[in-house]
Design a protein around this motif. Structure first.
Motif, PDB file in Angstrom:
ATOM      1  N   GLU A  81       0.843  -1.198   0.000  1.00  0.00           N
ATOM      2  CA  GLU A  81       0.000   0.000   0.000  1.00  0.00           C
ATOM      3  C   GLU A  81       0.874   1.243   0.000  1.00  0.00           C
ATOM      4  OE1 GLU A  81      -3.320   2.295   2.804  1.00  0.00           O
ATOM      5  OE2 GLU A  81      -2.304   0.476   3.522  1.00  0.00           O
ATOM      6  N   HIS A  82       0.620   2.140  -0.939  1.00  0.00           N
ATOM      7  CA  HIS A  82       1.339   3.405  -0.964  1.00  0.00           C
ATOM      8  C   HIS A  82       0.737   4.325   0.084  1.00  0.00           C
ATOM      9  CE1 HIS A  82       2.577   7.387  -2.742  1.00  0.00           C
ATOM     10  NE2 HIS A  82       3.728   6.741  -2.636  1.00  0.00           N
ATOM     11  N   VAL A  83       1.544   4.799   1.035  1.00  0.00           N
ATOM     12  CA  VAL A  83       1.030   5.496   2.207  1.00  0.00           C
ATOM     13  C   VAL A  83       0.366   6.814   1.845  1.00  0.00           C
ATOM     14  CG1 VAL A  83       1.693   6.583   4.400  1.00  0.00           C
ATOM     15  CG2 VAL A  83       2.690   4.371   3.738  1.00  0.00           C
ATOM     16  N   GLU A  84       0.969   7.613   0.981  1.00  0.00           N
ATOM     17  CA  GLU A  84       0.422   8.942   0.675  1.00  0.00           C
ATOM     18  C   GLU A  84      -0.907   8.874  -0.056  1.00  0.00           C
ATOM     19  OE1 GLU A  84       3.226  11.367  -1.426  1.00  0.00           O
ATOM     20  OE2 GLU A  84       4.166  12.100   0.420  1.00  0.00           O
ATOM     21  N   THR A  85      -1.082   7.914  -0.948  1.00  0.00           N
ATOM     22  CA  THR A  85      -2.289   7.867  -1.773  1.00  0.00           C
ATOM     23  C   THR A  85      -3.304   6.827  -1.307  1.00  0.00           C
ATOM     24  OG1 THR A  85      -1.312   6.234  -3.293  1.00  0.00           O
ATOM     25  CG2 THR A  85      -0.933   8.575  -3.772  1.00  0.00           C
ATOM     26  N   GLY A  86      -2.874   5.842  -0.534  1.00  0.00           N
ATOM     27  CA  GLY A  86      -3.762   4.763  -0.118  1.00  0.00           C
ATOM     28  C   GLY A  86      -4.017   3.735  -1.213  1.00  0.00           C
ATOM     29  N   LYS A  87      -3.378   3.918  -2.373  1.00  0.00           N
ATOM     30  CA  LYS A  87      -3.535   2.948  -3.464  1.00  0.00           C
ATOM     31  C   LYS A  87      -2.498   1.839  -3.338  1.00  0.00           C
ATOM     32  CE  LYS A  87      -5.633   6.148  -6.776  1.00  0.00           C
ATOM     33  NZ  LYS A  87      -5.613   6.688  -8.163  1.00  0.00           N
ATOM     34  N   TYR A  88      -2.665   0.797  -4.168  1.00  0.00           N
ATOM     35  CA  TYR A  88      -1.828  -0.396  -4.037  1.00  0.00           C
ATOM     36  C   TYR A  88      -0.970  -0.615  -5.275  1.00  0.00           C
ATOM     37  CZ  TYR A  88      -4.058  -1.818   0.302  1.00  0.00           C
ATOM     38  OH  TYR A  88      -4.483  -1.874   1.601  1.00  0.00           O
ATOM     39  N   LEU A  89       0.211  -1.143  -5.039  1.00  0.00           N
ATOM     40  CA  LEU A  89       1.125  -1.479  -6.119  1.00  0.00           C
ATOM     41  C   LEU A  89       0.493  -2.549  -7.007  1.00  0.00           C
ATOM     42  CD1 LEU A  89       4.045  -0.445  -6.613  1.00  0.00           C
ATOM     43  CD2 LEU A  89       4.867  -2.542  -5.528  1.00  0.00           C
ATOM     44  N   GLU A  90       0.594  -2.345  -8.316  1.00  0.00           N
ATOM     45  CA  GLU A  90      -0.047  -3.291  -9.235  1.00  0.00           C
ATOM     46  C   GLU A  90       0.819  -3.462 -10.490  1.00  0.00           C
ATOM     47  OE1 GLU A  90      -4.508  -3.853 -10.080  1.00  0.00           O
ATOM     48  OE2 GLU A  90      -3.848  -2.476 -11.663  1.00  0.00           O
ATOM     49  N   LEU A  91       0.847  -4.685 -10.987  1.00  0.00           N
ATOM     50  CA  LEU A  91       1.494  -4.991 -12.255  1.00  0.00           C
ATOM     51  C   LEU A  91       0.529  -5.845 -13.071  1.00  0.00           C
ATOM     52  CD1 LEU A  91       4.257  -4.466 -13.645  1.00  0.00           C
ATOM     53  CD2 LEU A  91       4.861  -6.802 -13.015  1.00  0.00           C
ATOM     54  N   PRO A  92      -0.278  -5.204 -13.931  1.00  0.00           N
ATOM     55  CA  PRO A  92      -1.333  -5.942 -14.648  1.00  0.00           C
ATOM     56  C   PRO A  92      -0.799  -7.074 -15.522  1.00  0.00           C
ATOM     57  CG  PRO A  92      -1.633  -3.563 -14.839  1.00  0.00           C
ATOM     58  CD  PRO A  92      -0.277  -3.779 -14.263  1.00  0.00           C
TER      59      PRO A  92
END
Length: 337
Positions: free
Chosen positions: A127-138
């Motif tokens: 989880e990226h702390v500043e944005t709350g989004k998650y690392l992803e590699l489609p």
């Protein structure tokens, strides 16, 4: 009855013999005074025995933060050989700078939802702390990015692998991020800052170091490791070669190491087998007990002395400072010559 003995005051203390005073002048008007004291030995004085391996300086790290990395911990991920950090720019993940900023901070979550210590090969969400989004590699054609949390997305699940034993993950371990396609995230696959996972291999571009933020915030060890690394890096090119490692081991221990010992160190501290040890790999090797803290701190002292002597070649004030720390008799001998 005891005979009467008149009271006598103890004699006044006598100042130690200051010996000869010598004024030393250098160009520009600066100078200093040498006081050559006469030494005196006192019978019964307790002097600590110093063995052949006596070292002049010891640093103790009093950090109480455990180095193990658990589910929910805040971490940084940096490429070991370039020290470039994974960083968010919008929804892109790039590898550009070495500064550990807020945009580089992630929380590592175990797939099983617990806060147990990570083990080699665990499935992880980042989880990226500043944005709350998650690392992803489609897939293996698109670069690493950030996306809203989706636990059913295979692209947000990464295999978290480490090099060597023990199996548990800790601060400054050498690690690898494996995508759901079993490829490893790497630096500079193309000549841009985007990060891809296209190959199943563990070499220099895929080698990462994990840093636990709580440890970095609570200890000065990283600063100490930087100074120690600079002492080993004799030519100042940013890496430690085999010959530099051999030389520093000889200086610190007072004896020439065996070729097998130096080779073993290079294998352990150079995870991609490039022939040169970068800082993060050196720090990981040192943290794991590659050398004792006393030996590492002694190397740091040697590096400091060498740096000051080098500075003395170019700075008058530094020359005065260095000469002022040398025994008076030695300075007089140098002045005589």
């Amino acid at each position: 009855a005891k005979p009467y003995i008149p009271h006598e005051d103890p004699p006044d203390p006598v100042a130690p013999n200051a010996g000869k005073q010598t004024e030393v002048k250098v160009d520009g008007g600066a100078g200093f005074t040498i006081n050559q004291h006469a030494g005196k030995a006192h019978p019964g004085d307790k002097v600590r025995e110093k063995g052949s391996g006596f070292l002049p300086f010891v640093r103790y790290d009093m950090s109480a933060v455990p180095p193990q990395i658990k589910g929910g911990d805040h971490i940084y991920l940096i490429f070991t050989y370039s020290e470039v950090a994974l960083e968010a720019q919008g929804d892109k993940i790039v590898g550009e700078g070495t500064e550990l900023k807020g945009s580089c901070l992630f929380r590592a979550w175990r797939k099983d939802g617990t806060n147990a210590v990570f083990q080699d090969g665990d499935s992880v969400f980042f989880e990226h702390v500043e944005t709350g989004k998650y690392l992803e590699l489609p897939n293996d054609t698109q670069p690493l990015c950030l996306a809203d949390k989706n636990e059913s997305s295979t692209g947000q699940t990464f295999g978290f692998f480490k090099q060597g034993r023990p199996m548990e993950m800790k601060h400054r371990d050498t690690v690898y991020l494996q995508s759901w396609l079993h490829h490893y995230v790497e630096y500079r696959y193309f000549e841009d800052s985007n990060l891809y996972a296209k190959r199943w291999q563990r070499r220099e571009p895929q080698t990462l170091t994990v840093l636990k933020k709580a440890v970095l915030d609570s200890t000065t060890t990283d600063v100490a490791r930087r100074f120690q690394f600079q002492a080993f890096d004799l030519d100042g090119n940013g890496t430690i070669s085999k010959s530099e490692m051999d030389m520093m081991l000889t200086l610190v221990r007072g004896e020439v190491p065996s070729p097998e010992e130096v080779e073993e160190i290079m294998v352990k501290a150079d995870p991609a087998h490039t022939g040169n040890i970068p800082f993060q790999a050196f720090a990981s090797w040192a943290d794991a007990g590659g050398m004792t803290e006393e030996e590492l701190n002694h190397a740091e002292v040697l590096g400091n002395v060498a740096q000051r002597c080098n500075d003395a070649l170019y700075e008058e004030k530094c020359l005065v400072e260095v000469l002022g720390t040398i025994d008076g008799r030695n300075v007089q001998n140098m002045c005589g010559k």
